[in-house]
Design a protein around this motif. Structure first.
Motif, mmCIF file in Angstrom:
data_model
loop_
_atom_site.group_PDB
_atom_site.id
_atom_site.type_symbol
_atom_site.label_atom_id
_atom_site.label_comp_id
_atom_site.label_asym_id
_atom_site.label_seq_id
_atom_site.Cartn_x
_atom_site.Cartn_y
_atom_site.Cartn_z
ATOM 1 N N SER A 26 -17.764 21.083 49.584
ATOM 2 C CA SER A 26 -16.512 20.438 49.982
ATOM 3 C C SER A 26 -15.809 19.956 48.712
ATOM 4 C CB SER A 26 -16.774 19.254 50.910
ATOM 5 O OG SER A 26 -17.383 19.698 52.104
ATOM 6 N N ARG A 27 -14.617 20.463 48.485
ATOM 7 C CA ARG A 27 -13.946 20.266 47.199
ATOM 8 C C ARG A 27 -13.699 18.801 46.859
ATOM 9 N NH1 ARG A 27 -12.620 19.007 43.015
ATOM 10 N NH2 ARG A 27 -10.878 19.733 41.734
ATOM 11 N N TYR A 28 -13.324 17.988 47.814
ATOM 12 C CA TYR A 28 -12.910 16.617 47.486
ATOM 13 C C TYR A 28 -13.883 15.563 48.018
ATOM 14 C CZ TYR A 28 -8.665 19.051 46.205
ATOM 15 O OH TYR A 28 -7.768 19.911 45.618
ATOM 16 N N LEU A 29 -15.115 15.936 48.155
ATOM 17 C CA LEU A 29 -16.127 15.013 48.651
ATOM 18 C C LEU A 29 -16.733 14.241 47.487
ATOM 19 C CD1 LEU A 29 -17.559 14.198 51.300
ATOM 20 C CD2 LEU A 29 -19.312 15.898 50.743
ATOM 21 N N ASP A 30 -16.735 12.905 47.592
ATOM 22 C CA ASP A 30 -17.302 12.048 46.541
ATOM 23 C C ASP A 30 -18.807 11.909 46.776
ATOM 24 O OD1 ASP A 30 -17.890 10.230 44.583
ATOM 25 O OD2 ASP A 30 -16.704 8.586 45.426
ATOM 26 N N VAL A 31 -19.556 12.837 46.254
ATOM 27 C CA VAL A 31 -21.001 12.884 46.501
ATOM 28 C C VAL A 31 -21.737 11.768 45.766
ATOM 29 C CG1 VAL A 31 -23.091 14.286 46.242
ATOM 30 C CG2 VAL A 31 -20.910 15.373 46.860
ATOM 31 N N ASP A 32 -21.308 11.455 44.535
ATOM 32 C CA ASP A 32 -22.049 10.521 43.680
ATOM 33 C C ASP A 32 -21.513 9.094 43.701
ATOM 34 O OD1 ASP A 32 -23.644 12.674 42.804
ATOM 35 O OD2 ASP A 32 -22.118 13.231 41.339
ATOM 36 N N ASN B 189 -7.867 16.359 53.369
ATOM 37 C CA ASN B 189 -8.963 15.411 53.528
ATOM 38 C C ASN B 189 -10.037 15.678 52.474
ATOM 39 O OD1 ASN B 189 -10.440 17.643 54.428
ATOM 40 N ND2 ASN B 189 -10.068 17.189 56.587
ATOM 41 N N LYS B 190 -11.135 14.943 52.558
ATOM 42 C CA LYS B 190 -12.163 15.048 51.526
ATOM 43 C C LYS B 190 -12.875 16.401 51.533
ATOM 44 C CE LYS B 190 -15.503 12.601 54.465
ATOM 45 N NZ LYS B 190 -16.295 11.346 54.593
#
Length: 599
Positions: free
Chosen positions: A419-425, A451-452
């Motif tokens: 997912s391109r805009y997912l804030d994983v960290d 969206n994320k």
């Protein structure tokens, strides 16, 4: 008036007459003699015929700021005689072409006039109009060499370096130098009381302009794509980058270029090319000036929202509109910090001289890819186009580009989905992929509401979640931009002096002057935006901070108020924005005037 290795002189000619070579020869000779020197070129925006000046400051203490006081004037343009005569310090000297008489109205009793028949001598010694004009400049360089005590061997060495493969030009230059040198030594007491004596203070330094240095920094950073539309004063940056690429980015065996330089039809197209190349994985940049930033604004917003790296070098000039294209200012601070419509905020770097332009140009690419966002490197015409003496450039050969969170094909193979805009960290920075690397990666980017997960949306909560993360991401860059430069006063004080970029040289000299008058200030030069905690603390720790900058509307002060929350009463504005580089006296007089107000 007598001074050794501490004076300034100015050479007044007309644009297009070829005086640059002579001026450079004199400056380089002083530098080769081990004496700190700096040069400022004041030139018109028209192609030919208008007045131009070259200012050279010799300073054994290493001061590099412009000085408005000149001990010697070389007046070779009748159109500016009156102005040039007026600028000579009382007790100073004026060198002029005595082939024609000087109007009695131009004579000052407190100035010594040195007439050298430059045109007459060159007309007799050379053939052809163009050669006579060009050699007249070299002849005045010869006269200056005698008057200022320059080492003749150094002069000869410089001409041989330049014209070693052009014997005819070497002979002409040697003859012209001898004409001026011999006339001066025969008719005047040489050297003058202002003179150069050899030192050993330049062996660890170089002479370089900021545009060349920034172009070299881009090469060292691994930039391979440059797109631009020519605009003063940034064009020579791309020319320098092109020259370095042709030398170092061309395959030795196939002679194939490993770089792409594109001259676009306008600045809007140029930034579009940079964003496209950056999205595809190249390190790409564009150099421009204020009008170019205005045109690029919409695309800058796209890069911010779509989170595509891009580096933009803004060599600032005097505005608004066309303004004065060949004069310097710091008038794009607010525009670059918040460029584009909607809520945007950008990382900005502020070098103070060519050495920092080199270092920060490289740093800009790392920051752009690490934070996946546009980064502005803000220099100005003074830094970009003038000759500076700076410490030799250095480079860590262990450097590896910080490409940021880019997933490889192997890494994408291991994830269930991307997912391109997912804030994983949780640091506000998502992972990105390069197009074509893997089927799970991103093949397009979106500048409309998303969206994320990278999907289109007009949902209020989903939209706000993304733009809030963008705000946190850019703010976190405050810990990654270069730390401020600071200097504490000799004794504790509640007065601060804060500046940015090319004002640094004037501020450092001004602080020394004020210290001799028992005026102590703590000093900070901001080097990056968003402002770090150190900047906020500096403002908080001082009752009053004098903000020194080169624009009419106190943009740096406004930026500080917006970003720190400090009120107007915490700041006093010291500004100079007439188009010339700032001098120490502008800082000293500005601080003194406002000290009475805050006392």
């Amino acid at each position: 008036m007598s001074s050794t290795n501490d004076f300034a002189f100015k050479i007044a000619t007309a644009n297009g007459t070829g005086s640059a070579s002579a001026n450079g020869l004199i400056m380089q000779a002083i530098f080769r003699m081990g004496v700190p020197v700096t040069g400022k070129n004041v030139f018109p925006s028209n192609i030919q015929g208008l007045p131009t000046w070259y200012e050279i400051r010799v300073s054994k203490d290493g001061y590099t700021a412009r000085t408005p006081h000149f001990d010697l004037m070389v007046a070779l343009n009748p159109a500016t005689y009156a102005k040039d005569v007026a600028e000579v310090r009382s007790g100073g000297w004026l060198l002029y072409d005595s082939s024609w008489p000087l109007d009695d109205r131009l004579l000052r009793p407190d100035v010594t006039y040195l007439g050298v028949p430059l045109a007459e001598m060159c007309n007799a010694a050379f053939k052809g109009v163009r050669e006579r004009i060009l050699m007249k400049n070299i002849a005045y360089a010869g006269a200056l060499a005698a008057l200022l005590g320059l080492d003749a061997a150094v002069i000869r060495g410089l001409t041989r370096e330049k014209y070693a493969k052009k014997p005819a030009l070497l002979d002409s230059n040697d003859k012209a130098i001898a004409l001026g040198y011999d006339y001066a030594t025969t008719h005047f007491s040489c050297p003058l009381p202002i003179r150069v004596e050899a030192l050993d203070l330049t062996k660890d330094s170089i002479l370089i302009d900021g545009n060349t240095a920034a172009g070299l920094g881009a090469v060292f950073a691994g930039a391979t794509v440059g797109a631009w539309y020519p605009i003063t004063p940034s064009t020579s940056l791309m020319e320098a980058f092109k020259g370095f690429c042709q030398r170092y980015r061309r395959d030795a065996e196939t002679r194939t270029n490993r770089f792409a330089i594109l001259q676009a039809e306008d600045e809007l197209s140029a930034i579009g090319m940079v964003i496209g190349a950056s999205w595809a994985g190249a390190r790409a940049f564009t150099p421009t000036s204020g009008p170019g930033i205005s045109l690029m604004s919409e695309f800058v917003g796209l890069a911010y929202y779509a989170e595509v790296p891009a580096v933009i070098v803004d060599v600032q000039r005097a505005g608004p509109s066309t303004g004065m294209p060949t004069r310097t200012q710091q008038c794009d601070l607010l525009m670059c910090a918040y460029a584009s419509h909607g809520d945007t905020r950008h990382i900005c770097l502020y070098p103070s001289d060519p050495r920092e332009a080199f270092e920060m140009a490289a740093n800009a690419f790392d920051l752009a890819e690490r934070f996946q966002t546009p980064v502005f490197l803000l220099t100005d015409l003074d830094i970009g186009m003038n000759d500076w003496m700076v410490p030799k450039l250095s480079w860590d050969d262990s450097y590896r580009p910080d490409r940021g969170k880019v997933l490889s094909a192997a890494e994408l193979d291991q994830v269930k989905s991307f997912s391109r805009y997912l804030d994983v960290d949780g640091d506000g920075i998502p992972y990105r992929t390069l197009p074509g690397v893997h089927p799970k990666g991103a093949y397009f980017t979106r500048g409309s509401g998303h969206n994320k997960f990278g999907g289109y949306t007009e949902d209020a909560d989903e939209y706000q979640e993304v733009v809030d993360r963008l705000s946190r991401k850019v703010q976190s860059a405050s810990r990654a931009v270069p730390a401020p430069f600071t200097r504490k006063a000799a004794t504790p004080t509640k007065l601060g002096l804060l500046t940015i970029g090319g004002c640094h040289a004037a501020c450092m000299e001004a602080i020394d002057q004020m210290q001799r008058e028992s005026i102590g200030v703590d000093y900070m030069r901001v080097r990056g935006f968003p402002f770090s905690d150190e900047v906020l603390a500096f403002v908080d720790q001082h009752d009053v901070t004098f903000v020194v900058e080169q624009n009419r509307d106190a943009q740096l002060r406004s930026l500080l108020m917006l970003e720190t929350g400090a009120g107007l009463s915490k700041f006093e504005s010291v500004r100079y924005y007439a188009g010339f580089p700032m001098s120490a006296h502008h800082v000293v007089s500005g601080v003194k005037a406002r000290l009475e107000k805050v006392a």
